[in-house]
Design a protein around this motif. Structure first.
Motif, short mmCIF file in Angstrom:
data_model
loop_
_atom_site.label_atom_id
_atom_site.label_comp_id
_atom_site.label_asym_id
_atom_site.label_seq_id
_atom_site.Cartn_x
_atom_site.Cartn_y
_atom_site.Cartn_z
N ASP A 38 0.85 -1.19 0.00
CA ASP A 38 0.00 0.00 0.00
C ASP A 38 0.89 1.24 0.00
OD1 ASP A 38 -2.38 1.38 -0.09
OD2 ASP A 38 -2.72 1.32 2.07
N ILE A 39 0.32 2.35 -0.45
CA ILE A 39 1.04 3.61 -0.51
C ILE A 39 0.05 4.75 -0.31
CG2 ILE A 39 0.84 3.71 -3.04
CD1 ILE A 39 3.58 5.14 -3.04
N VAL A 40 0.51 5.82 0.34
CA VAL A 40 -0.37 6.95 0.61
C VAL A 40 0.42 8.25 0.46
CG1 VAL A 40 0.11 6.96 3.10
CG2 VAL A 40 -2.05 7.90 2.27
N LYS A 41 -0.28 9.28 0.01
CA LYS A 41 0.32 10.60 -0.06
C LYS A 41 0.14 11.30 1.28
CE LYS A 41 0.24 14.96 -2.66
NZ LYS A 41 -0.34 15.68 -3.83
N VAL A 42 1.24 11.85 1.83
CA VAL A 42 1.20 12.52 3.12
C VAL A 42 1.19 14.03 2.95
CG1 VAL A 42 2.39 12.82 5.32
CG2 VAL A 42 2.34 10.57 4.22
N SER A 43 2.04 14.54 2.06
CA SER A 43 2.09 15.96 1.75
C SER A 43 2.51 16.12 0.30
CB SER A 43 3.05 16.69 2.71
OG SER A 43 4.34 16.13 2.63
N ASP A 44 2.83 17.32 -0.12
CA ASP A 44 3.07 17.59 -1.54
C ASP A 44 4.04 16.60 -2.19
OD1 ASP A 44 1.31 19.64 -1.55
OD2 ASP A 44 2.80 21.24 -1.37
N ASP A 81 -2.72 4.67 6.27
CA ASP A 81 -3.61 5.80 6.06
C ASP A 81 -3.14 6.94 6.97
OD1 ASP A 81 -5.77 7.15 4.92
OD2 ASP A 81 -7.11 6.64 6.58
N PHE A 82 -3.35 8.17 6.53
CA PHE A 82 -2.96 9.35 7.31
C PHE A 82 -4.17 10.24 7.52
CE2 PHE A 82 1.28 7.99 6.80
CZ PHE A 82 2.09 8.76 7.64
N LEU A 83 -4.26 10.77 8.75
CA LEU A 83 -5.32 11.73 9.07
C LEU A 83 -4.96 13.11 8.54
CD1 LEU A 83 -7.93 12.52 10.60
CD2 LEU A 83 -6.49 12.90 12.61
N ASP A 84 -3.67 13.48 8.66
CA ASP A 84 -3.17 14.76 8.19
C ASP A 84 -1.71 14.57 7.81
OD1 ASP A 84 -1.78 14.71 10.66
OD2 ASP A 84 -3.41 15.79 11.65
N ASP A 85 -0.95 15.64 7.73
CA ASP A 85 0.44 15.51 7.29
C ASP A 85 1.39 15.06 8.39
OD1 ASP A 85 0.51 17.80 8.80
OD2 ASP A 85 1.39 19.07 7.25
N LYS A 86 0.86 14.73 9.56
CA LYS A 86 1.70 14.24 10.66
C LYS A 86 1.25 12.89 11.20
CE LYS A 86 4.45 17.82 10.89
NZ LYS A 86 5.88 17.70 10.51
N ARG A 87 -0.06 12.75 11.41
CA ARG A 87 -0.59 11.56 12.09
C ARG A 87 -1.02 10.49 11.10
NH1 ARG A 87 -4.73 14.89 15.76
NH2 ARG A 87 -4.78 16.06 13.79
#
Length: 342
Positions: A38-44, A81-87
């Motif tokens: 799996d892969i997820v985008k966290v920030s830009d 999965d990420f809630l925001d750019d930190k968590r």
């Protein structure tokens, strides 16, 4: 050839005497080429991918370079999965749940239950500061209402089969707010007086953030590996290249023919409305309007998940590790249905 998910599930059947408390993941020079699921985008430009033996890798330049970070377990990780750019949260075998509060740099073990049955979590949804929900094998349904401090294992009776058993839950997607959709393995929906059984691929919806779930009428008797939601459009996909679409909240479904029989494991919809799917045998299917293009890796290693970079570029992960794909440049050189090595 086994699908990525079948390879994963086969790992659930282990010799009981070999089951030990997991140790930390080994920093491996070839982790980028290992099985990633799996892969997820966290920030830009930051993306996080997870996979076998507790591997978690990060890129800060949109996939050009990758580095592996320390992880306290070495079990297979299946989803992130990420809630925001930190968590963020990652899940995997042994009901493993890992949490990060620094964009994936460090991870702590939030939950794990090692047993002879080796239950696995296959997907996770981080919906608010307090609420995390994870799903997995044989109806496994874990939820936390305190940000991962404690976990409850719930049995969702409304998602059982006619014998009160459960199939695997594979994918969990949030449409908006409290409305989520789930897809899973086929379950026995009916059994007549003669003992003949009838199966359906599992599709379900909750409109109260998981408090209650209802099955939707399934258009297919086989398993679904994933579900994607985009506004009023819902897509489910799985075995034998089956893809179905609904624009009425799953009341009715239309089959989308892709001229592909490989299992489909992940899908995204580009801002231009193009459908992009990956799956068994390294298949990559793109569909825009009536135009369908099918490509496969030359080594046929399965593709498990993908994320968009913009401008029709993608990062794909799977049995071959990490790869990048440029749909525009590929279309110039790859004919429809031709295999490629990207």
């Amino acid at each position: 050839m086994k699908t990525v998910l079948q390879v994963l599930i086969s790992g659930l059947v282990l010799v009981a005497s070999m089951i030990l408390q997991a140790g930390p993941a080994v920093i491996a020079p070839k982790a980028k080429s290992s099985l990633l699921l799996d892969i997820v985008k966290v920030s830009d430009e930051r993306f996080v991918t997870v996979g076998q033996r507790g591997h978690i890798l990060i890129t800060d330049d949109s996939g050009q370079t990758w580095r592996q970070v320390p992880v306290p377990v070495d079990v297979n990780l299946t989803a992130v999965d990420f809630l925001d750019d930190k968590r963020g949260v990652a899940v995997g075998f042994d009901q493993t749940v890992l949490l990060t509060t620094d964009a994936g740099e460090t991870w702590v073990l939030s939950h794990q239950e090692v047993s002879n049955l080796q239950p696995a979590l296959f997907n996770v949804l981080y919906t608010s500061e307090d609420n995390i929900t994870a799903i997995g094998s044989y109806g496994l349904y874990l939820e936390s209402t305190d940000g991962g401090e404690t976990w409850e294992n719930r049995e969702i009776a409304s998602l059982s089969d006619v014998y009160d058993g459960f199939s695997h839950f594979y994918d969990l997607e949030q449409l908006s707010g409290d409305t989520w959709y789930m897809a899973g393995e086929k379950y026995i929906a009916e059994a007549d007086e003669m003992g003949e059984e009838f199966s359906k691929g599992m599709i379900a919806v909750t409109k109260d953030a998981g408090e209650t779930w209802q099955k939707l009428d399934s258009p297919y008797e086989g398993s679904f590996f994933g579900i994607s939601v985009n506004g009023s459009d819902i897509y489910v996909y799985g075995l034998r290249g089956n893809l179905f679409h609904s624009n009425d909240d799953g009341v009715t479904w239309t089959s989308i023919r892709l001229q592909n029989e490989a299992g489909l494991h992940d899908m995204l919809i580009t801002p231009q409305g193009e459908l992009v799917l990956v799956g068994t045998g390294g298949v990559l299917v793109t569909k825009k309007g009536n135009d369908v293009s099918i490509r496969k890796r030359t080594d046929l290693k399965g593709r498990a998940a993908l994320v968009g970079l913009g401008d029709n570029r993608f990062i794909i992960v799977g049995e071959g590790g990490v790869e990048t794909f440029d749909a525009v440049s590929s279309k110039k050189s790859v004919k429809e249905g031709q295999k490629d090595g990207k």
